[in-house]
Design a protein around this motif. Sequence first.
Motif, PDB file in Angstrom:
ATOM      1  N   ALA A   1       0.609  -1.207  -0.006  1.00 17.60           N
ATOM      2  CA  ALA A   1      -0.040  -0.014   0.045  1.00 17.60           C
ATOM      3  C   ALA A   1       0.877   1.277   0.134  1.00 17.60           C
ATOM      4  CB  ALA A   1      -0.993   0.047   1.070  1.00 17.60           C
ATOM      5  N   PRO A   2       1.915   1.364   0.996  1.00 10.11           N
ATOM      6  CA  PRO A   2       2.687   2.813   0.626  1.00 10.11           C
ATOM      7  C   PRO A   2       3.381   2.867  -0.476  1.00 10.11           C
ATOM      8  CG  PRO A   2       3.288   1.347   2.745  1.00 10.11           C
ATOM      9  CD  PRO A   2       2.384   0.553   1.990  1.00 10.11           C
ATOM     10  N   THR A   3       3.793   1.820  -1.300  1.00 10.87           N
ATOM     11  CA  THR A   3       4.362   1.996  -2.641  1.00 10.87           C
ATOM     12  C   THR A   3       3.118   2.453  -3.848  1.00 10.87           C
ATOM     13  OG1 THR A   3       5.899   0.269  -2.457  1.00 10.87           O
ATOM     14  CG2 THR A   3       5.459   0.713  -4.314  1.00 10.87           C
ATOM     15  N   PHE A   4       1.855   1.795  -3.549  1.00 11.07           N
ATOM     16  CA  PHE A   4       0.842   2.230  -4.367  1.00 11.07           C
ATOM     17  C   PHE A   4       0.728   3.938  -4.086  1.00 11.07           C
ATOM     18  CE2 PHE A   4      -0.551  -2.325  -4.175  1.00 11.07           C
ATOM     19  CZ  PHE A   4       0.516  -2.746  -5.038  1.00 11.07           C
ATOM     20  N   VAL A   5       0.403   4.122  -2.880  1.00 13.32           N
ATOM     21  CA  VAL A   5       0.139   5.460  -2.709  1.00 13.32           C
ATOM     22  C   VAL A   5       1.384   6.514  -3.135  1.00 13.32           C
ATOM     23  CG1 VAL A   5      -0.137   7.085  -0.632  1.00 13.32           C
ATOM     24  CG2 VAL A   5      -1.370   4.893  -0.684  1.00 13.32           C
ATOM     25  N   SER A   6       2.487   6.079  -2.971  1.00 20.75           N
ATOM     26  CA  SER A   6       3.518   6.657  -3.527  1.00 20.75           C
ATOM     27  C   SER A   6       3.710   7.120  -5.056  1.00 20.75           C
ATOM     28  CB  SER A   6       4.966   6.290  -2.973  1.00 20.75           C
ATOM     29  OG  SER A   6       6.076   6.937  -3.607  1.00 20.75           O
ATOM     30  N   ASP A   7       3.335   5.927  -5.491  1.00 18.36           N
ATOM     31  CA  ASP A   7       3.271   5.987  -7.364  1.00 18.36           C
ATOM     32  C   ASP A   7       1.982   6.995  -7.566  1.00 18.36           C
ATOM     33  OD1 ASP A   7       5.354   4.299  -7.391  1.00 18.36           O
ATOM     34  OD2 ASP A   7       4.114   2.499  -7.736  1.00 18.36           O
ATOM     35  N   ALA A   8       1.001   6.798  -6.798  1.00 15.31           N
ATOM     36  CA  ALA A   8      -0.177   7.723  -7.561  1.00 15.31           C
ATOM     37  C   ALA A   8       0.049   8.910  -6.936  1.00 15.31           C
ATOM     38  CB  ALA A   8      -1.317   6.914  -6.929  1.00 15.31           C
ATOM     39  N   GLY A   9       0.462   9.271  -5.911  1.00 14.07           N
ATOM     40  CA  GLY A   9       0.519  10.399  -4.989  1.00 14.07           C
ATOM     41  C   GLY A   9       1.687  11.375  -6.005  1.00 14.07           C
ATOM     42  N   ARG A  10       2.732  10.914  -6.350  1.00 21.40           N
ATOM     43  CA  ARG A  10       3.720  11.588  -7.015  1.00 21.40           C
ATOM     44  C   ARG A  10       3.243  12.188  -8.509  1.00 21.40           C
ATOM     45  NH1 ARG A  10       7.994   6.814  -8.011  1.00 21.40           N
ATOM     46  NH2 ARG A  10       7.349   6.452  -6.457  1.00 21.40           N
ATOM     47  N   ALA A  11       2.453  10.960  -9.148  1.00 16.92           N
ATOM     48  CA  ALA A  11       1.793  11.413 -10.505  1.00 16.92           C
ATOM     49  C   ALA A  11       0.796  12.415 -10.148  1.00 16.92           C
ATOM     50  CB  ALA A  11       1.113  10.109 -11.053  1.00 16.92           C
ATOM     51  N   GLU A  12      -0.239  12.624  -9.143  1.00 23.54           N
ATOM     52  CA  GLU A  12      -1.188  13.484  -8.952  1.00 23.54           C
ATOM     53  C   GLU A  12      -0.360  15.052  -8.823  1.00 23.54           C
ATOM     54  OE1 GLU A  12      -4.708  15.333  -8.833  1.00 23.54           O
ATOM     55  OE2 GLU A  12      -3.957  13.615  -9.885  1.00 23.54           O
ATOM     56  N   LEU A  13       0.544  14.981  -7.934  1.00 26.82           N
ATOM     57  CA  LEU A  13       1.303  16.347  -7.608  1.00 26.82           C
ATOM     58  C   LEU A  13       2.028  16.637  -8.933  1.00 26.82           C
ATOM     59  CD1 LEU A  13       3.106  15.202  -4.434  1.00 26.82           C
ATOM     60  CD2 LEU A  13       1.369  16.872  -4.540  1.00 26.82           C
ATOM     61  N   LEU A  14       2.617  15.845  -9.514  1.00 26.19           N
ATOM     62  CA  LEU A  14       3.154  16.325 -10.993  1.00 26.19           C
ATOM     63  C   LEU A  14       2.280  16.783 -11.834  1.00 26.19           C
ATOM     64  CD1 LEU A  14       5.951  13.480 -11.133  1.00 26.19           C
ATOM     65  CD2 LEU A  14       6.200  15.906 -11.024  1.00 26.19           C
ATOM     66  N   ARG A  15       0.846  16.115 -11.995  1.00 24.41           N
ATOM     67  CA  ARG A  15      -0.146  16.660 -12.779  1.00 24.41           C
ATOM     68  C   ARG A  15      -0.687  18.149 -12.340  1.00 24.41           C
ATOM     69  NH1 ARG A  15      -5.831  16.524 -13.588  1.00 24.41           N
ATOM     70  NH2 ARG A  15      -6.103  16.170 -11.240  1.00 24.41           N
ATOM     71  N   VAL A  16      -0.875  18.153 -11.198  1.00 31.78           N
ATOM     72  CA  VAL A  16      -1.537  19.559 -10.695  1.00 31.78           C
ATOM     73  C   VAL A  16      -0.705  20.481 -10.529  1.00 31.78           C
ATOM     74  CG1 VAL A  16      -2.956  20.400  -8.993  1.00 31.78           C
ATOM     75  CG2 VAL A  16      -3.281  18.372  -9.717  1.00 31.78           C
ATOM     76  N   TYR A  17       0.468  20.231  -9.825  1.00 34.08           N
ATOM     77  CA  TYR A  17       1.494  21.670  -9.490  1.00 34.08           C
ATOM     78  C   TYR A  17       2.743  21.418 -10.316  1.00 34.08           C
ATOM     79  CZ  TYR A  17      -1.897  20.974  -5.655  1.00 34.08           C
ATOM     80  OH  TYR A  17      -2.893  21.003  -4.798  1.00 34.08           O
ATOM     81  N   GLY A  18       3.151  20.225 -10.845  1.00 33.50           N
ATOM     82  CA  GLY A  18       4.490  20.234 -11.554  1.00 33.50           C
ATOM     83  C   GLY A  18       5.536  20.049 -10.672  1.00 33.50           C
ATOM     84  N   GLY A  19       6.811  20.313 -10.964  1.00 37.66           N
ATOM     85  CA  GLY A  19       7.931  20.350 -10.080  1.00 37.66           C
ATOM     86  C   GLY A  19       9.002  19.091 -10.439  1.00 37.66           C
ATOM     87  N   THR A  20      10.012  18.772  -9.614  1.00 37.21           N
ATOM     88  CA  THR A  20      10.996  17.962  -9.651  1.00 37.21           C
ATOM     89  C   THR A  20      10.588  16.863  -8.758  1.00 37.21           C
ATOM     90  OG1 THR A  20      12.746  19.287 -10.887  1.00 37.21           O
ATOM     91  CG2 THR A  20      13.527  17.199  -9.952  1.00 37.21           C
ATOM     92  N   TYR A  21      10.437  15.678  -8.899  1.00 36.90           N
ATOM     93  CA  TYR A  21      10.159  14.514  -7.834  1.00 36.90           C
ATOM     94  C   TYR A  21      11.487  13.672  -7.938  1.00 36.90           C
ATOM     95  CZ  TYR A  21       8.815  10.401  -5.703  1.00 36.90           C
ATOM     96  OH  TYR A  21       8.806   9.233  -4.902  1.00 36.90           O
TER      97      TYR A  21
END
Length: 392
Positions: free
Chosen positions: A200-220
Amino acid sequence: MYKTLRYSRTFGNWFGKMIAVLVVGLVTTFLFFWGDAPAIFPITGLVKKNFTPFSRFSFPQTMNGGHTARSGITSAGTNTSSPGWLRHLCPRYQEEEGYTKLTWQTPTENTIFFTQTSCRAFLLPREACAVESAAYRNTGRPLLVLFTAPALDLTHPLMKVLSGLAGVRLAWLDLDQLFLNSPLSAWHSDRRWMMNEERAPTFVSDAGRAELLRVYGGTYLDLDAITLRALPPVTSRPWMVRVDSDWVTIAVTGFPKRHPFMQRMVEDMPSFFDATHCCSLGPELVTRNLRPMCAANLTAAQEGEQCQDITILPRHLFVPLHFGKELKRLFKDDAGYGAAFFNVSQAYSLHLFNSLSRRALIAADGDTIMAETFRRHCPKVFAQVSSTHAFF
């Protein structure tokens, strides 16, 4: 005689049940207190691997001095309410007296950000090194570390080090806020990431970074990626990294906000999600969505590839040691071996692949690539760790 036999059988059954209850109780108690053992749920008969977000790796509280509260941190206290997802993702999280609460914050296109989704209230040495090295090599750029834990132990020695770094903010990764108006909203509210609790932590990390990049952009950056030199800026041309000849990853990446590729990634995640597979929301989905965009169909060119406006940087610049055949070189201890690696490497970062390498003990005074990485690129974390432990 028959009455005696009946009483004997009754006593035997009762005695046997008592012994069974005693054995189950002792075993359950042992496993409860032994963090790395499975947890047994006698009601359902299920056996699952225990999720242990609190590491036994601890530091004596010897570091003097206080911490400076940064943006995203509020005064210490006990959290009286918590979101529903927290007890699912973080069943062992327990906010202690004196923890410092975090507030939800978001990155910008110029921000370098990390996500910590295992619900610990502090960072481990390799994670802390990833943060310090990014700050050390990218002066002037803001850094944001987002935690699913809503409060942190800022008295922890490594957290004191990070709290004192210029430009570093520590904030809460509130999943309800993150996925509120997202194509992943139902995926989150239905807790589909709980279909495999261990991952679960890995799935949340994968989905979370994609959503953050989609909405806000940045360097992950992943928290096991050590920055070795200044990262490429995020402009109108996003960049990703090849992890091997078959896969491209966003474990280290830079995107402007609202880019069509990240929009497509997030939209595809609910249908592509496979709870039995570690990487269904990671390199597999990234590579699948890239292939139609690339004229050469992802050729793994040494100098990088161009997929429309996306640059795919070659593996040797970000994953100089392959996670399969070369990872053991991180731990090879030989005179001058670590220094020799950095004398020839032109990499931007070094990926440690903690999921594969976390059990290896590294001598702080050794000549390994890992020890040399700490000495050169996260000197404050290295000084703290080596002052209290011979290994990290």
